[in-house]
Design a protein around this motif. Structure first.
Motif, PDB file in Angstrom:
ATOM      1  N   SER A  79     -70.442 -12.742   7.697  1.00  0.00           N
ATOM      2  CA  SER A  79     -71.047 -13.381   6.521  1.00  0.00           C
ATOM      3  C   SER A  79     -71.735 -14.676   6.932  1.00  0.00           C
ATOM      4  O   SER A  79     -71.393 -15.288   7.951  1.00  0.00           O
ATOM      5  CB  SER A  79     -69.971 -13.691   5.474  1.00  0.00           C
ATOM      6  OG  SER A  79     -69.281 -12.517   5.106  1.00  0.00           O
ATOM      7  N   THR A  80     -72.686 -15.114   6.130  1.00  0.00           N
ATOM      8  CA  THR A  80     -73.380 -16.371   6.401  1.00  0.00           C
ATOM      9  C   THR A  80     -72.423 -17.541   6.254  1.00  0.00           C
ATOM     10  O   THR A  80     -71.700 -17.649   5.265  1.00  0.00           O
ATOM     11  CB  THR A  80     -74.564 -16.546   5.436  1.00  0.00           C
ATOM     12  OG1 THR A  80     -75.489 -15.465   5.613  1.00  0.00           O
ATOM     13  CG2 THR A  80     -75.278 -17.864   5.685  1.00  0.00           C
ATOM     14  N   GLN A  81     -72.419 -18.421   7.262  1.00  0.00           N
ATOM     15  CA  GLN A  81     -71.564 -19.608   7.230  1.00  0.00           C
ATOM     16  C   GLN A  81     -72.341 -20.850   6.822  1.00  0.00           C
ATOM     17  O   GLN A  81     -71.878 -21.650   6.017  1.00  0.00           O
ATOM     18  CB  GLN A  81     -70.914 -19.820   8.604  1.00  0.00           C
ATOM     19  CG  GLN A  81     -69.934 -18.723   8.990  1.00  0.00           C
ATOM     20  CD  GLN A  81     -68.702 -18.701   8.101  1.00  0.00           C
ATOM     21  OE1 GLN A  81     -68.281 -19.721   7.562  1.00  0.00           O
ATOM     22  NE2 GLN A  81     -68.110 -17.526   7.938  1.00  0.00           N
ATOM     23  N   SER A  82     -73.531 -20.997   7.368  1.00  0.00           N
ATOM     24  CA  SER A  82     -74.406 -22.113   6.988  1.00  0.00           C
ATOM     25  C   SER A  82     -75.805 -21.818   7.514  1.00  0.00           C
ATOM     26  O   SER A  82     -75.954 -21.313   8.629  1.00  0.00           O
ATOM     27  CB  SER A  82     -73.906 -23.440   7.562  1.00  0.00           C
ATOM     28  OG  SER A  82     -73.949 -23.429   8.974  1.00  0.00           O
ATOM     29  N   CYS A  85     -76.862 -19.158  10.190  1.00  0.00           N
ATOM     30  CA  CYS A  85     -75.760 -18.843  11.099  1.00  0.00           C
ATOM     31  C   CYS A  85     -74.694 -18.003  10.407  1.00  0.00           C
ATOM     32  O   CYS A  85     -74.117 -18.420   9.400  1.00  0.00           O
ATOM     33  CB  CYS A  85     -75.117 -20.123  11.618  1.00  0.00           C
ATOM     34  SG  CYS A  85     -76.222 -21.174  12.583  1.00  0.00           S
ATOM     35  N   ASN A  86     -74.418 -16.822  10.980  1.00  0.00           N
ATOM     36  CA  ASN A  86     -73.340 -16.005  10.438  1.00  0.00           C
ATOM     37  C   ASN A  86     -72.063 -16.221  11.255  1.00  0.00           C
ATOM     38  O   ASN A  86     -72.047 -16.980  12.240  1.00  0.00           O
ATOM     39  CB  ASN A  86     -73.738 -14.525  10.377  1.00  0.00           C
ATOM     40  CG  ASN A  86     -73.959 -13.900  11.741  1.00  0.00           C
ATOM     41  OD1 ASN A  86     -73.396 -14.329  12.747  1.00  0.00           O
ATOM     42  ND2 ASN A  86     -74.789 -12.861  11.790  1.00  0.00           N
ATOM     43  N   VAL A  90     -71.310 -18.296  14.869  1.00  0.00           N
ATOM     44  CA  VAL A  90     -70.442 -19.478  14.872  1.00  0.00           C
ATOM     45  C   VAL A  90     -69.352 -19.333  15.938  1.00  0.00           C
ATOM     46  O   VAL A  90     -69.051 -20.269  16.680  1.00  0.00           O
ATOM     47  CB  VAL A  90     -69.811 -19.696  13.485  1.00  0.00           C
ATOM     48  CG1 VAL A  90     -68.717 -20.758  13.542  1.00  0.00           C
ATOM     49  CG2 VAL A  90     -70.880 -20.119  12.475  1.00  0.00           C
ATOM     50  N   VAL A  91     -68.761 -18.146  16.038  1.00  0.00           N
ATOM     51  CA  VAL A  91     -67.704 -17.929  17.028  1.00  0.00           C
ATOM     52  C   VAL A  91     -68.279 -17.941  18.444  1.00  0.00           C
ATOM     53  O   VAL A  91     -67.657 -18.485  19.368  1.00  0.00           O
ATOM     54  CB  VAL A  91     -66.947 -16.613  16.754  1.00  0.00           C
ATOM     55  CG1 VAL A  91     -65.907 -16.350  17.843  1.00  0.00           C
ATOM     56  CG2 VAL A  91     -66.268 -16.675  15.394  1.00  0.00           C
ATOM     57  N   ALA A 155     -61.926 -10.991   7.189  1.00  0.00           N
ATOM     58  CA  ALA A 155     -62.827 -10.549   8.259  1.00  0.00           C
ATOM     59  C   ALA A 155     -63.679 -11.672   8.826  1.00  0.00           C
ATOM     60  O   ALA A 155     -64.289 -11.512   9.890  1.00  0.00           O
ATOM     61  CB  ALA A 155     -63.739  -9.433   7.747  1.00  0.00           C
ATOM     62  N   ASN A 156     -63.721 -12.812   8.141  1.00  0.00           N
ATOM     63  CA  ASN A 156     -64.552 -13.937   8.578  1.00  0.00           C
ATOM     64  C   ASN A 156     -63.731 -15.223   8.725  1.00  0.00           C
ATOM     65  O   ASN A 156     -64.277 -16.320   8.664  1.00  0.00           O
ATOM     66  CB  ASN A 156     -65.690 -14.168   7.583  1.00  0.00           C
ATOM     67  CG  ASN A 156     -66.652 -13.004   7.503  1.00  0.00           C
ATOM     68  OD1 ASN A 156     -67.594 -12.907   8.277  1.00  0.00           O
ATOM     69  ND2 ASN A 156     -66.413 -12.092   6.553  1.00  0.00           N
TER      70      ASN A 156
END
Length: 223
Positions: A79-82, A85-86, A90-91, A155-156
């Motif tokens: 999912s979109t984090q910001s 960036c998904n 990010v990870v 899942a995120n």
């Protein structure tokens, strides 16, 4: 014309000594920072082995449920984090070293060290983001009754040690197996792996089967 300098007063000598000590300490700290090893990128630190053992003792023990009705689509992930960036990106940024991203947030360079097997990779395509507790395993352990929103959060999850960047084919060999059936090739990571697994199951109130609990207990007792 020559200029004479008066001798420093006792107070002046004290200030000078303090300034000299401060300068020496600053230089020393600077040297330590510059010469020390770089920090290892990693997921959030899970609870200690003793806490994990306590958590494990509180988990419901029962046979795994059915996989009937399971689909990865029921766990919306990456999912979109910001911005653009998904979760995957990010990870990749978090778990890698010197990661460079393009305008779409895709990792275009960097180094990733897989704790599961010790593999070192410089292409993001060689790295998978592993769900510590696999989605299908979660489904069989209680997530089948969750809302889609809760499954998406699972899942995120970036708050707990649920997501980790690892060698792609090692992650694929794990599949949806629990610790009674699969552990990372690097035995030195087994304690950390068990702590991470138990943290996730405990937080989400997921059950464990008897073989899974026995395997986790064996690892945690040896930590």
């Amino acid at each position: 014309m020559s200029r004479t300098h008066s001798a420093p007063t006792p107070r002046g000598r004290v200030y000078a000594r303090r300034a000299g000590l401060a300068a020496a300490l600053t230089a020393l700290l600077g040297t330590v920072v510059l010469s020390g090893p770089s920090a290892q990128a990693a997921p959030p630190t899970p609870p200690s082995a003793s806490t994990a053992r306590s958590y494990l003792s509180q988990l419901t023990v029962k046979a795994e449920g059915s996989s009937s009705g399971y689909s990865r689509d029921l766990f919306p992930h990456w999912s979109t984090q910001s911005g653009s960036c998904n979760t995957r990106e990010v990870v990749l940024k978090r778990d890698g070293e010197n990661v460079q991203q393009n305008s779409s947030c895709a990792a275009v360079s960097g180094t990733w060290r897989s704790p599961y097997d010790g593999g070192v990779w410089t292409a993001a395509s060689d790295v998978d983001i592993d769900h510590m507790v696999p989605l299908a395993e979660a489904w069989r352990s209680g997530a089948s009754s969750w809302t889609t929103s809760k499954r998406e959060g699972f899942a995120n999850d970036l708050t707990r040690a649920q997501l980790i960047a690892v060698t792609d084919n090692v992650n694929q060999s794990k599949g949806d197996r629990d610790p009674a059936e699969w552990m990372p090739p690097s035995s030195g990571y087994h304690c950390m792996y068990a702590r991470m697994w138990v943290q996730v199951k405990y937080h989400y109130d997921l059950s464990v089967d008897s073989a899974e609990k026995s395997a986790l207990s064996g690892v945690l007792n040896g930590c």
